[in-house]
Write an enzyme that holds these catalytic residues in place. Structure first.
Site, PDB file in Angstrom:
ATOM      1  N   HIS A 176       0.820  -1.226   0.000  1.00 39.40           N
ATOM      2  CA  HIS A 176       0.000   0.000   0.000  1.00 39.40           C
ATOM      3  C   HIS A 176       0.849   1.270   0.000  1.00 39.40           C
ATOM      4  O   HIS A 176       0.314   2.377  -0.161  1.00 39.40           O
ATOM      5  CB  HIS A 176      -0.934   0.030   1.203  1.00 39.40           C
ATOM      6  CG  HIS A 176      -1.983  -1.035   1.203  1.00 39.40           C
ATOM      7  ND1 HIS A 176      -2.845  -1.219   0.148  1.00 39.40           N
ATOM      8  CD2 HIS A 176      -2.297  -1.983   2.127  1.00 39.40           C
ATOM      9  CE1 HIS A 176      -3.658  -2.233   0.422  1.00 39.40           C
ATOM     10  NE2 HIS A 176      -3.342  -2.716   1.608  1.00 39.40           N
ATOM     11  N   ASP A 213      -2.716 -10.573  -2.349  1.00 37.99           N
ATOM     12  CA  ASP A 213      -3.277 -10.075  -1.095  1.00 37.99           C
ATOM     13  C   ASP A 213      -4.754  -9.745  -1.297  1.00 37.99           C
ATOM     14  O   ASP A 213      -5.179  -9.383  -2.400  1.00 37.99           O
ATOM     15  CB  ASP A 213      -2.510  -8.829  -0.674  1.00 37.99           C
ATOM     16  CG  ASP A 213      -2.850  -8.352   0.725  1.00 37.99           C
ATOM     17  OD1 ASP A 213      -2.086  -8.683   1.647  1.00 37.99           O
ATOM     18  OD2 ASP A 213      -3.866  -7.654   0.891  1.00 37.99           O
ATOM     19  N   HIS A 260      -6.344  -7.183  -0.315  1.00 34.14           N
ATOM     20  CA  HIS A 260      -6.514  -5.761  -0.614  1.00 34.14           C
ATOM     21  C   HIS A 260      -5.648  -5.369  -1.812  1.00 34.14           C
ATOM     22  O   HIS A 260      -4.530  -5.859  -1.968  1.00 34.14           O
ATOM     23  CB  HIS A 260      -6.137  -4.912   0.598  1.00 34.14           C
ATOM     24  CG  HIS A 260      -6.935  -5.228   1.822  1.00 34.14           C
ATOM     25  ND1 HIS A 260      -6.507  -6.126   2.775  1.00 34.14           N
ATOM     26  CD2 HIS A 260      -8.149  -4.783   2.228  1.00 34.14           C
ATOM     27  CE1 HIS A 260      -7.414  -6.208   3.734  1.00 34.14           C
ATOM     28  NE2 HIS A 260      -8.418  -5.415   3.424  1.00 34.14           N
ATOM     29  N   ASP A 276      -4.604 -12.920   3.625  1.00 33.57           N
ATOM     30  CA  ASP A 276      -5.847 -12.397   4.199  1.00 33.57           C
ATOM     31  C   ASP A 276      -7.052 -12.724   3.324  1.00 33.57           C
ATOM     32  O   ASP A 276      -8.165 -12.262   3.597  1.00 33.57           O
ATOM     33  CB  ASP A 276      -5.757 -10.895   4.463  1.00 33.57           C
ATOM     34  CG  ASP A 276      -5.085 -10.109   3.358  1.00 33.57           C
ATOM     35  OD1 ASP A 276      -4.669 -10.713   2.359  1.00 33.57           O
ATOM     36  OD2 ASP A 276      -4.976  -8.879   3.503  1.00 33.57           O
TER      37      ASP A 276
END
Length: 363
Positions: free
Chosen positions: A180, A216, A218, A305
Protein backbone atom coordinates in the site's frame (compact mmCIF):
# COMPACT_ATOMS: atom_id res chain seq x y z
CA UNK A 1 -2.30 -6.02 -23.04
CA UNK A 2 0.31 -8.72 -23.37
CA UNK A 3 0.39 -8.40 -27.15
CA UNK A 4 2.14 -5.03 -26.79
CA UNK A 5 5.22 -6.68 -25.26
CA UNK A 6 7.57 -8.87 -27.25
CA UNK A 7 8.69 -11.64 -24.88
CA UNK A 8 12.33 -11.28 -23.91
CA UNK A 9 14.69 -14.23 -24.15
CA UNK A 10 13.86 -16.63 -21.31
CA UNK A 11 17.38 -16.60 -19.97
CA UNK A 12 16.07 -16.58 -16.39
CA UNK A 13 13.43 -19.26 -16.90
CA UNK A 14 14.06 -22.29 -14.71
CA UNK A 15 12.71 -25.84 -14.36
CA UNK A 16 10.30 -26.67 -11.55
CA UNK A 17 12.80 -28.69 -9.55
CA UNK A 18 15.64 -27.01 -7.72
CA UNK A 19 17.21 -26.20 -4.39
CA UNK A 20 15.11 -25.74 -1.30
CA UNK A 21 13.64 -22.29 -0.83
CA UNK A 22 15.42 -20.03 1.66
CA UNK A 23 13.52 -17.66 3.95
CA UNK A 24 14.95 -14.23 4.72
CA UNK A 25 13.97 -12.73 8.07
CA UNK A 26 15.08 -9.92 10.37
CA UNK A 27 14.18 -9.81 14.09
CA UNK A 28 14.22 -6.01 13.77
CA UNK A 29 10.62 -6.23 12.52
CA UNK A 30 9.53 -6.44 16.18
CA UNK A 31 10.81 -2.91 16.84
CA UNK A 32 7.70 -1.65 15.04
CA UNK A 33 4.75 -2.42 17.30
CA UNK A 34 2.05 0.20 17.07
CA UNK A 35 -0.35 0.52 19.98
CA UNK A 36 -3.43 1.43 17.94
CA UNK A 37 -4.85 2.40 14.56
CA UNK A 38 -7.93 4.44 13.72
CA UNK A 39 -10.65 2.11 12.39
CA UNK A 40 -14.35 2.84 11.91
CA UNK A 41 -14.46 5.80 14.24
CA UNK A 42 -12.36 4.46 17.08
CA UNK A 43 -8.83 3.59 18.07
CA UNK A 44 -8.35 -0.18 18.08
CA UNK A 45 -5.31 -2.42 18.63
CA UNK A 46 -3.29 -2.76 15.44
CA UNK A 47 -4.27 -5.73 13.27
CA UNK A 48 -0.70 -5.79 11.94
CA UNK A 49 1.40 -7.09 14.85
CA UNK A 50 4.80 -8.76 15.44
CA UNK A 51 3.27 -12.13 16.35
CA UNK A 52 2.27 -12.58 12.69
CA UNK A 53 5.92 -13.20 11.81
CA UNK A 54 6.53 -15.47 14.76
CA UNK A 55 3.69 -17.77 13.69
CA UNK A 56 5.11 -17.95 10.16
CA UNK A 57 8.60 -18.75 11.45
CA UNK A 58 7.24 -21.49 13.69
CA UNK A 59 5.38 -23.06 10.78
CA UNK A 60 8.45 -22.92 8.53
CA UNK A 61 10.56 -24.58 11.23
CA UNK A 62 8.10 -27.50 11.31
CA UNK A 63 8.49 -28.21 7.57
CA UNK A 64 11.12 -29.37 5.12
CA UNK A 65 11.48 -25.83 3.74
CA UNK A 66 14.97 -24.36 3.71
CA UNK A 67 16.96 -22.41 6.26
CA UNK A 68 16.07 -18.99 7.63
CA UNK A 69 18.82 -16.45 6.95
CA UNK A 70 19.35 -12.80 7.97
CA UNK A 71 19.27 -9.98 5.44
CA UNK A 72 22.18 -8.08 4.01
CA UNK A 73 22.26 -4.30 4.34
CA UNK A 74 21.64 -2.38 1.10
CA UNK A 75 21.50 1.20 2.32
CA UNK A 76 19.37 4.03 0.98
CA UNK A 77 20.00 3.80 -2.76
CA UNK A 78 17.55 0.96 -3.57
CA UNK A 79 14.87 2.76 -1.56
CA UNK A 80 15.09 6.00 -3.52
CA UNK A 81 15.00 4.07 -6.79
CA UNK A 82 11.31 3.57 -5.91
CA UNK A 83 10.42 6.19 -3.30
CA UNK A 84 10.84 9.97 -3.32
CA UNK A 85 13.94 11.02 -1.35
CA UNK A 86 11.94 13.47 0.78
CA UNK A 87 9.56 10.67 1.77
CA UNK A 88 12.39 8.36 2.80
CA UNK A 89 13.90 11.22 4.81
CA UNK A 90 10.54 11.78 6.50
CA UNK A 91 10.30 8.13 7.57
CA UNK A 92 13.82 8.27 8.95
CA UNK A 93 13.30 11.46 10.98
CA UNK A 94 9.59 11.31 11.92
CA UNK A 95 10.00 9.80 15.36
CA UNK A 96 12.71 12.29 16.37
CA UNK A 97 10.51 15.19 15.27
CA UNK A 98 7.50 13.73 17.09
CA UNK A 99 9.33 13.03 20.33
CA UNK A 100 10.89 16.50 20.24
CA UNK A 101 7.37 17.81 20.93
CA UNK A 102 7.38 15.86 24.19
CA UNK A 103 5.13 13.14 22.79
CA UNK A 104 5.73 9.57 23.93
CA UNK A 105 2.86 7.71 22.25
CA UNK A 106 2.61 6.64 18.62
CA UNK A 107 2.65 9.34 15.95
CA UNK A 108 -0.55 9.28 13.88
CA UNK A 109 -1.85 11.77 11.30
CA UNK A 110 -5.05 13.71 11.85
CA UNK A 111 -5.23 15.97 8.76
CA UNK A 112 -4.76 15.16 5.07
CA UNK A 113 -4.39 17.29 1.89
CA UNK A 114 -7.76 16.31 0.39
CA UNK A 115 -9.19 17.65 -2.88
CA UNK A 116 -9.72 21.26 -1.82
CA UNK A 117 -6.34 21.63 -0.11
CA UNK A 118 -2.84 21.93 -1.52
CA UNK A 119 -1.00 18.65 -1.86
CA UNK A 120 2.22 19.81 -3.46
CA UNK A 121 4.07 21.44 -0.55
CA UNK A 122 5.34 19.29 2.34
CA UNK A 123 4.66 21.10 5.64
CA UNK A 124 7.52 21.86 8.02
CA UNK A 125 5.69 20.67 11.16
CA UNK A 126 5.53 16.96 11.97
CA UNK A 127 1.72 17.03 12.35
CA UNK A 128 1.44 18.27 8.79
CA UNK A 129 4.08 15.87 7.51
CA UNK A 130 2.26 12.88 8.97
CA UNK A 131 -0.80 13.75 6.91
CA UNK A 132 1.07 14.83 3.80
CA UNK A 133 2.94 11.52 3.60
CA UNK A 134 0.03 9.17 4.39
CA UNK A 135 -3.27 7.99 2.96
CA UNK A 136 -4.91 6.81 6.20
CA UNK A 137 -4.51 6.49 9.98
CA UNK A 138 -3.41 2.84 10.01
CA UNK A 139 0.29 3.74 9.96
CA UNK A 140 1.49 4.56 13.47
CA UNK A 141 5.11 5.62 13.72
CA UNK A 142 6.99 4.44 16.79
CA UNK A 143 10.53 4.74 18.07
CA UNK A 144 11.49 1.59 16.16
CA UNK A 145 9.53 2.09 12.94
CA UNK A 146 12.39 3.30 10.73
CA UNK A 147 14.69 0.49 11.84
CA UNK A 148 11.94 -2.06 11.22
CA UNK A 149 10.83 -0.78 7.82
CA UNK A 150 14.36 -0.38 6.49
CA UNK A 151 15.14 -3.91 7.69
CA UNK A 152 11.99 -5.12 5.94
CA UNK A 153 13.23 -3.61 2.68
CA UNK A 154 16.60 -5.29 3.22
CA UNK A 155 14.78 -8.61 3.66
CA UNK A 156 13.11 -8.16 0.26
CA UNK A 157 16.34 -7.02 -1.38
CA UNK A 158 18.24 -10.01 0.02
CA UNK A 159 15.61 -12.34 -1.42
CA UNK A 160 15.88 -10.56 -4.76
CA UNK A 161 19.68 -10.85 -4.68
CA UNK A 162 19.48 -14.59 -3.98
CA UNK A 163 17.58 -14.99 -7.22
CA UNK A 164 19.95 -12.74 -9.19
CA UNK A 165 22.71 -15.00 -7.88
CA UNK A 166 20.95 -18.09 -9.23
CA UNK A 167 18.33 -19.29 -6.77
CA UNK A 168 15.05 -20.53 -8.27
CA UNK A 169 12.95 -19.00 -5.48
CA UNK A 170 13.10 -17.25 -2.11
CA UNK A 171 10.70 -16.11 0.58
CA UNK A 172 11.16 -12.60 2.00
CA UNK A 173 9.37 -12.62 5.36
CA UNK A 174 8.86 -8.87 5.36
CA UNK A 175 7.27 -6.95 8.17
CA UNK A 176 5.93 -4.31 8.09
CA UNK A 177 4.32 -5.15 4.75
CA UNK A 178 4.63 -2.83 1.78
CA UNK A 179 2.18 -2.95 -1.10
CA UNK A 180 0.00 0.00 0.00
CA UNK A 181 3.03 2.32 0.22
CA UNK A 182 3.35 4.60 -2.79
CA UNK A 183 6.34 6.52 -4.02
CA UNK A 184 5.57 9.29 -1.53
CA UNK A 185 3.00 7.95 0.94
CA UNK A 186 2.47 5.34 3.63
CA UNK A 187 -0.83 3.62 4.29
CA UNK A 188 -2.55 0.34 5.15
CA UNK A 189 0.18 -0.79 7.58
CA UNK A 190 2.80 -0.18 4.83
CA UNK A 191 5.74 2.25 4.82
CA UNK A 192 8.26 1.10 2.19
CA UNK A 193 7.03 -0.90 -0.81
CA UNK A 194 9.11 -4.05 -0.46
CA UNK A 195 7.75 -5.75 -3.60
CA UNK A 196 8.38 -2.67 -5.74
CA UNK A 197 11.87 -2.23 -4.30
CA UNK A 198 12.68 -5.87 -5.12
CA UNK A 199 11.25 -5.57 -8.64
CA UNK A 200 13.32 -2.46 -9.34
CA UNK A 201 16.41 -4.23 -7.99
CA UNK A 202 15.85 -6.98 -10.54
CA UNK A 203 15.50 -4.40 -13.31
CA UNK A 204 18.72 -2.76 -12.18
CA UNK A 205 20.49 -6.12 -12.21
CA UNK A 206 19.67 -7.37 -15.67
CA UNK A 207 16.08 -8.55 -15.83
CA UNK A 208 14.47 -6.88 -18.84
CA UNK A 209 10.90 -7.52 -17.72
CA UNK A 210 9.55 -8.18 -14.24
CA UNK A 211 6.03 -9.20 -13.25
CA UNK A 212 4.46 -8.47 -9.88
CA UNK A 213 1.57 -10.73 -8.89
CA UNK A 214 -0.41 -9.40 -5.94
CA UNK A 215 -2.58 -12.05 -4.27
CA UNK A 216 -3.28 -10.08 -1.10
CA UNK A 217 -6.97 -9.53 -0.33
CA UNK A 218 -6.51 -5.76 -0.61
CA UNK A 219 -5.42 -4.05 -3.81
CA UNK A 220 -1.75 -3.09 -3.93
CA UNK A 221 -2.44 0.54 -4.74
CA UNK A 222 1.11 1.66 -3.99
CA UNK A 223 2.68 -0.92 -6.29
CA UNK A 224 0.26 -0.08 -9.09
CA UNK A 225 0.95 3.64 -8.82
CA UNK A 226 4.74 3.21 -8.79
CA UNK A 227 4.79 1.29 -12.09
CA UNK A 228 1.61 2.61 -13.75
CA UNK A 229 3.38 4.39 -16.61
CA UNK A 230 6.00 1.70 -17.29
CA UNK A 231 6.08 -1.17 -19.78
CA UNK A 232 8.97 -3.06 -18.17
CA UNK A 233 7.06 -4.06 -15.01
CA UNK A 234 3.68 -5.77 -15.30
CA UNK A 235 1.41 -5.47 -12.26
CA UNK A 236 -1.41 -8.02 -11.90
CA UNK A 237 -3.68 -8.05 -8.86
CA UNK A 238 -6.73 -9.98 -7.69
CA UNK A 239 -8.41 -8.40 -4.70
CA UNK A 240 -11.59 -7.25 -2.99
CA UNK A 241 -13.69 -4.91 -5.13
CA UNK A 242 -12.66 -1.34 -4.23
CA UNK A 243 -16.27 -0.18 -4.44
CA UNK A 244 -16.77 -1.83 -1.05
CA UNK A 245 -13.24 -2.55 0.15
CA UNK A 246 -10.03 -0.77 1.17
CA UNK A 247 -8.24 1.07 -0.41
CA UNK A 248 -11.51 2.22 -2.12
CA UNK A 249 -9.86 4.74 -4.44
CA UNK A 250 -7.77 2.41 -6.65
CA UNK A 251 -8.01 -1.14 -7.95
CA UNK A 252 -10.78 -0.94 -10.57
CA UNK A 253 -10.74 -3.10 -13.67
CA UNK A 254 -10.55 -0.11 -16.03
CA UNK A 255 -7.14 0.93 -14.62
CA UNK A 256 -4.86 -0.53 -17.28
CA UNK A 257 -1.83 1.78 -17.21
CA UNK A 258 -0.98 5.10 -18.77
CA UNK A 259 1.47 6.29 -21.43
CA UNK A 260 4.12 3.66 -22.05
CA UNK A 261 2.47 1.58 -19.33
CA UNK A 262 -0.89 1.25 -21.10
CA UNK A 263 -1.85 -2.42 -21.06
CA UNK A 264 0.67 -3.41 -18.39
CA UNK A 265 -1.64 -3.13 -15.37
CA UNK A 266 -4.27 -5.81 -14.72
CA UNK A 267 -6.82 -5.51 -11.91
CA UNK A 268 -9.21 -8.36 -11.17
CA UNK A 269 -11.58 -7.07 -8.46
CA UNK A 270 -13.70 -9.76 -6.80
CA UNK A 271 -16.89 -9.59 -4.75
CA UNK A 272 -17.23 -10.21 -1.03
CA UNK A 273 -17.80 -13.90 -0.43
CA UNK A 274 -15.66 -15.04 -3.37
CA UNK A 275 -15.28 -18.83 -3.26
CA UNK A 276 -12.11 -20.78 -4.11
CA UNK A 277 -13.17 -21.77 -7.64
CA UNK A 278 -13.84 -18.17 -8.66
CA UNK A 279 -10.64 -17.00 -7.01
CA UNK A 280 -8.51 -19.62 -8.77
CA UNK A 281 -10.10 -18.71 -12.10
CA UNK A 282 -9.04 -15.08 -11.57
CA UNK A 283 -5.58 -16.28 -10.58
CA UNK A 284 -5.31 -18.23 -13.83
CA UNK A 285 -6.24 -15.06 -15.76
CA UNK A 286 -3.44 -13.15 -14.02
CA UNK A 287 -0.94 -15.96 -14.63
CA UNK A 288 -1.85 -16.12 -18.32
CA UNK A 289 -1.14 -12.40 -18.62
CA UNK A 290 2.21 -12.83 -16.89
CA UNK A 291 3.15 -15.73 -19.17
CA UNK A 292 2.29 -13.68 -22.25
CA UNK A 293 4.29 -10.72 -20.96
CA UNK A 294 7.55 -12.64 -21.21
CA UNK A 295 8.68 -11.88 -17.68
CA UNK A 296 12.18 -12.86 -16.57
CA UNK A 297 11.00 -13.19 -12.96
CA UNK A 298 7.93 -12.73 -10.80
CA UNK A 299 7.59 -11.01 -7.43
CA UNK A 300 4.57 -12.34 -5.52
CA UNK A 301 3.01 -9.98 -3.00
CA UNK A 302 1.91 -12.81 -0.73
CA UNK A 303 -1.05 -11.85 1.39
CA UNK A 304 -3.05 -14.66 2.99
CA UNK A 305 -5.85 -12.40 4.20
CA UNK A 306 -7.95 -14.13 1.53
CA UNK A 307 -8.48 -16.75 4.27
CA UNK A 308 -12.10 -17.42 5.24
CA UNK A 309 -11.52 -16.49 8.90
CA UNK A 310 -9.49 -13.32 8.37
CA UNK A 311 -10.94 -10.61 10.67
CA UNK A 312 -10.83 -7.74 8.14
CA UNK A 313 -11.43 -9.56 4.84
CA UNK A 314 -14.31 -11.24 3.03
CA UNK A 315 -13.11 -14.10 0.79
CA UNK A 316 -13.75 -17.80 1.47
CA UNK A 317 -10.43 -19.56 0.90
CA UNK A 318 -9.62 -22.43 3.24
CA UNK A 319 -6.13 -23.51 4.32
CA UNK A 320 -6.36 -26.46 1.92
CA UNK A 321 -6.66 -24.04 -1.05
CA UNK A 322 -3.27 -22.41 -0.58
CA UNK A 323 -1.08 -25.23 -1.94
CA UNK A 324 -3.00 -24.94 -5.21
CA UNK A 325 -2.11 -21.24 -5.42
CA UNK A 326 1.56 -22.06 -4.93
CA UNK A 327 1.49 -24.84 -7.52
CA UNK A 328 -0.15 -22.65 -10.16
CA UNK A 329 2.45 -19.92 -9.62
CA UNK A 330 5.21 -22.53 -9.94
CA UNK A 331 3.79 -23.61 -13.31
CA UNK A 332 5.05 -20.32 -14.76
CA UNK A 333 8.55 -21.78 -14.52
CA UNK A 334 9.99 -18.42 -13.51
CA UNK A 335 12.37 -17.32 -10.77
CA UNK A 336 9.99 -16.30 -8.01
CA UNK A 337 10.35 -14.08 -4.97
CA UNK A 338 7.55 -14.30 -2.42
CA UNK A 339 7.25 -11.09 -0.39
CA UNK A 340 5.09 -11.19 2.75
CA UNK A 341 2.15 -8.80 2.81
CA UNK A 342 -1.13 -9.23 4.74
CA UNK A 343 -2.88 -11.91 6.74
CA UNK A 344 -4.49 -11.10 10.08
CA UNK A 345 -5.95 -14.41 11.27
CA UNK A 346 -2.80 -14.72 13.32
CA UNK A 347 -3.26 -18.29 14.55
CA UNK A 348 -3.59 -19.55 10.96
CA UNK A 349 -1.16 -17.29 9.10
CA UNK A 350 1.79 -19.66 9.39
CA UNK A 351 -0.14 -22.63 8.06
CA UNK A 352 -1.49 -20.66 5.12
CA UNK A 353 1.85 -19.13 4.15
CA UNK A 354 3.66 -22.47 4.37
CA UNK A 355 0.92 -24.11 2.32
CA UNK A 356 1.57 -21.65 -0.53
CA UNK A 357 5.32 -22.20 -0.36
CA UNK A 358 5.02 -25.98 -0.18
CA UNK A 359 2.60 -25.96 -3.08
CA UNK A 360 5.14 -23.97 -5.08
CA UNK A 361 7.90 -26.39 -4.14
CA UNK A 362 5.76 -29.37 -5.15
CA UNK A 363 5.22 -30.67 -1.63
Amino acid sequence: MASRATPSPATHRLPHSGTTMLTVHSPDHALHHGAAEFYRGRLVPCFEMPSRVEHVLASIAATELGAVIPPESFGREPLVRVHAPDYVAFLESAWAEWSALGETGDALPYVWPARDLRGDVPPAHIDGKLGFYSIDAAVPITAGTWTAVSASADVALTGAKLIVDGARSAFALCRPPGHHAGARAMGGFCYLNNAAIAAQYWRDHGMARVAILDVDYHHGNGTQAIFYDRADVLFASLHGDPQVEYPFFLGYADETGTGAGEGFNLNLPLAWGTEPAEYLSALDTALERIAGFGADGVVVSLGVDTFEHDPISHFKLASADYPTIGARIAALGLPTLFVMEGGYAVADIGTNVVNVLRGFEGG
